[in-house]
Design an enzyme around this catalytic site. Structure first.
Site, PDB file in Angstrom:
ATOM      1  N   VAL A  50      -6.830   0.790 -12.109  1.00 51.16           N
ATOM      2  CA  VAL A  50      -6.253   1.889 -11.335  1.00 51.16           C
ATOM      3  C   VAL A  50      -7.288   2.421 -10.353  1.00 51.16           C
ATOM      4  O   VAL A  50      -7.011   2.647  -9.169  1.00 51.16           O
ATOM      5  CB  VAL A  50      -5.790   3.023 -12.287  1.00 51.16           C
ATOM      6  N   CYS A  51      -8.508   2.612 -10.835  1.00 56.29           N
ATOM      7  CA  CYS A  51      -9.570   3.211 -10.022  1.00 56.29           C
ATOM      8  C   CYS A  51      -9.721   2.508  -8.671  1.00 56.29           C
ATOM      9  O   CYS A  51      -9.692   3.142  -7.621  1.00 56.29           O
ATOM     10  CB  CYS A  51     -10.878   3.150 -10.813  1.00 56.29           C
ATOM     11  N   LYS A  60     -10.539   7.858  -1.739  1.00 52.17           N
ATOM     12  CA  LYS A  60     -11.765   8.334  -1.058  1.00 52.17           C
ATOM     13  C   LYS A  60     -11.910   7.716   0.331  1.00 52.17           C
ATOM     14  O   LYS A  60     -12.464   8.339   1.244  1.00 52.17           O
ATOM     15  CB  LYS A  60     -13.001   8.055  -1.907  1.00 52.17           C
ATOM     16  N   ILE A 279       1.294  15.600 -11.576  1.00 51.73           N
ATOM     17  CA  ILE A 279       1.190  16.605 -12.634  1.00 51.73           C
ATOM     18  C   ILE A 279       0.380  16.070 -13.821  1.00 51.73           C
ATOM     19  O   ILE A 279       0.566  16.504 -14.943  1.00 51.73           O
ATOM     20  CB  ILE A 279       2.593  17.054 -13.098  1.00 51.73           C
ATOM     21  N   GLY A 280      -0.503  15.130 -13.530  1.00 52.64           N
ATOM     22  CA  GLY A 280      -1.363  14.603 -14.585  1.00 52.64           C
ATOM     23  C   GLY A 280      -1.063  13.152 -14.882  1.00 52.64           C
ATOM     24  O   GLY A 280      -0.220  12.531 -14.232  1.00 52.64           O
ATOM     25  N   HIS A 453     -36.661  19.383   2.631  1.00 52.88           N
ATOM     26  CA  HIS A 453     -36.103  20.389   3.537  1.00 52.88           C
ATOM     27  C   HIS A 453     -35.776  19.742   4.878  1.00 52.88           C
ATOM     28  O   HIS A 453     -36.545  18.930   5.340  1.00 52.88           O
ATOM     29  CB  HIS A 453     -37.132  21.508   3.750  1.00 52.88           C
TER      30      HIS A 453
END
Ligand SMILES: Cc1cc2nc3c(=O)[nH]c(=O)nc-3n(C[C@H](O)[C@H](O)[C@H](O)COP(=O)(O)OP(=O)(O)OC[C@H]3O[C@@H](n4cnc5c(N)ncnc54)[C@H](O)[C@@H]3O)c2cc1C
Length: 481
Positions: A50-51, A60, A279-280, A453
């Site tokens: 699935v991924c 993505k 829904i999950g 930085h």
């Protein structure tokens, strides 16, 4: 007629893995590296699950495009005018598909290089040592094993009593097919998958509404992080209806008429071109024939496992989405490797301190370890140190001061128990937090680690400075010791 192929070979242990998602293929590849004789079975043409086929990777890729569209739209604030972008949906879909093919093809090659036998087909249990695989190309094959790992993953949950048979009704898989960009889209469910896909469609030009039955987006995540996302989401989406339920759907000529129940739905009936139900997800614990083994499946469909991911049937292990929450790819891979190490006789146990969660919205939200919400619920004493991105030089250069970095600390020991971040790139930044929690770092460790930085990573160091009341770029009075 079943063709019989025992994969046991003298001297090497035979491992069969059902499901080639991030859990299954990680397990199969490590097992092969450790000298086992491995058969990996999945219905798809290559490993990835699935991924890689219909989850993390294509979503993505599309979110990357959505981000670019968002940036070009905002560029006028920096004196740059882009023409209004035109979207070639066929080309975009091709590109997304090529990303999937490249990744899954690569995994197929890796399986070959490791001599993992890949069978494209559907596996069912004959008994606790044997599978039958119905091959996609035709015919059945018997596979016997010393050990089997079930890594069958999960599927989208459906809306009980409300679902309609219509191609206007999408789940995450069909939404990622991107057949068209609907004029209006209702996203049912304010969890991460719905918000991510809603973000994509909104960027491509759909008018997106979200309905969520609880009182906030991303149920379970810390509210201070979610409120940063909610602010931006309210601008990107036409409406966000909380405490609201979908009670009826009907297809009509111009779309799906949805009836809502809840204060924030106004009007109570609205028509949408398409509806995405997210829904999950439901675990695929009911592997065919599993009742012929002693593997136990709970009422929700999760397979019960011990700390080494072994089921009640000693020759069978289970990992990934099918073995419990959180249903995340990196959790599946880690468990897959752990189960193989256990099979190889290593002394291992599943006890992660921090499994990161990332929501790839704009801005991203990421957290790991103990969350502030869970600490408060469980009455765990914590101190919270927050560094607002309004004080981050790097965030200002990006014109994205809408972020926060937060440390959850144990007051006595100053140990880092959890890290949470809302802001652009939070998904990349959280890895440092995971390492800090796993390594038992204390606030001083983060404060004394020189960060480059100007980067957003400095906000982790600066959160620790805030904890001590000694932040260069932000003032908070010293804590009382
Ligand atoms: C849209 C979307 C976005 C997501 N984004 C993220 C993200 O950004 N980050 C993240 O961590 N997670 C994400 N997830 C969740 C992630 O995809 C899952 O947690 C992960 O794929 C679970 O891996 P798994 O190995 O358990 O199984 P899966 O990846 O579900 O794979 C299971 C495989 O087993 C096969 N199978 C099932 N039964 C059988 C059988 N009987 N015989 C043969 N094969 C069988 C299936 O066909 C499937 O290929 C996303 C999910 C979706 C849907």
């Amino acid at each position: 007629m079943a063709e019989s192929s025992s994969i046991s070979s003298s001297g090497s242990r035979a491992l069969a893995v059902i499901g080639a998602g991030p859990g299954g293929h990680a397990a199969a590849f490590l097992a092969a590296d450790l000298g086992m004789s491995v058969t990996l079975i999945d219905e798809r043409p290559n490993p990835g699950g699935v991924c890689t086929f219909v989850g993390c990777i294509p979503s993505k890729a599309l979110l990357h495009v959505a981000k670019l569209l968002g940036e070009t739209a905002h560029a006028s604030a920096w004196g740059i005018q882009y023409a209004t972008p035109t979207i070639d949906l066929d080309k975009l879909r091709c590109w997304k598909d090529s990303v999937v093919t490249r990744n899954t093809g690569g995994l197929g090659q890796l399986a070959k290089l490791r001599k993992v036998r890949y069978i494209q087909g559907r596996a069912s249990f004959v008994d606790a040592r044997t599978l039958t695989v119905s091959r996609i190309e035709g015919g059945d094959e018997r596979v016997s094993f010393d050990t089997c790992i079930i890594a069958t993953g999960s599927r989208p949950a459906t809306l009980p009593n409300v679902a309609i048979g219509s191609d206007r009704l999408l789940d995450s898989t069909s939404a990622l097919e991107m057949k068209r960009v609907p004029k209006s889209l209702l996203v049912v469910g304010g969890g991460y998958i719905g918000l991510e896909l809603g973000t994509v469609y909104a960027a491509l030009g759909s008018t997106v509404s979200v309905v969520e039955m609880t009182d906030g987006l991303l149920p379970g995540a810390d509210r201070d992080l979610v409120s940063i996302l909610a602010k931006r989401a309210s601008a990107a989406f036409a409406s966000i209806m909380l405490n609201t339920k979908v009670v009826k759907m009907e297809e009509q000529a111009d779309g799906v008429k949805v009836t809502f129940e809840g204060e924030q739905a106004n009007p109570k009936e609205q028509v949408f071109d398409q509806v995405l139900v997210s829904i999950g997800r439901k675990p695929n614990g009911q592997v065919p024939g599993i009742e012929r083994t002693r593997v136990e499946v709970d009422a929700r469909g999760f397979i019960k496992v011990d700390a080494q991911r072994r089921t009640a049937e000693p020759s069978i292990y289970a990992i990934g989405d099918v073995a419990g929450e959180p249903m995340l790819a990196h959790k599946a891979s880690h468990e897959g490797r752990l189960a193989v190490e256990a099979i190889a006789g290593h002394k291992v146990a599943w006890e992660p301190r921090a499994i990161p969660a990332v929501v790839f919205t704009d801005p991203e939200i990421a957290w790991c370890g103990l969350s502030e919400t869970d600490a408060r619920k469980q009455g765990i004493a914590i101190e919270v140190a927050k560094f607002p991105w309004s004080a981050s030089g790097r965030a200002t250069t990006l014109d994205r001061n809408d972020g926060v970095t937060k440390l959850i600390l144990e007051p006595k020991t100053e140990r880092v128990l959890g890290v949470a971040i809302a802001g652009v790139g939070a998904g990349e930044l959280i890895a440092e937090g995971v390492l800090a929690v796993e390594m038992g770092a204390v606030a001083k460790d983060l404060e004394l680690t020189i960060h480059p930085h100007p980067t957003l990573s400095e906000t982790i160091m600066e959160s620790a400075e805030v904890f001590f009341g000694e932040a260069t770029n932000f003032y908070r009075p010293k804590r009382k010791s």
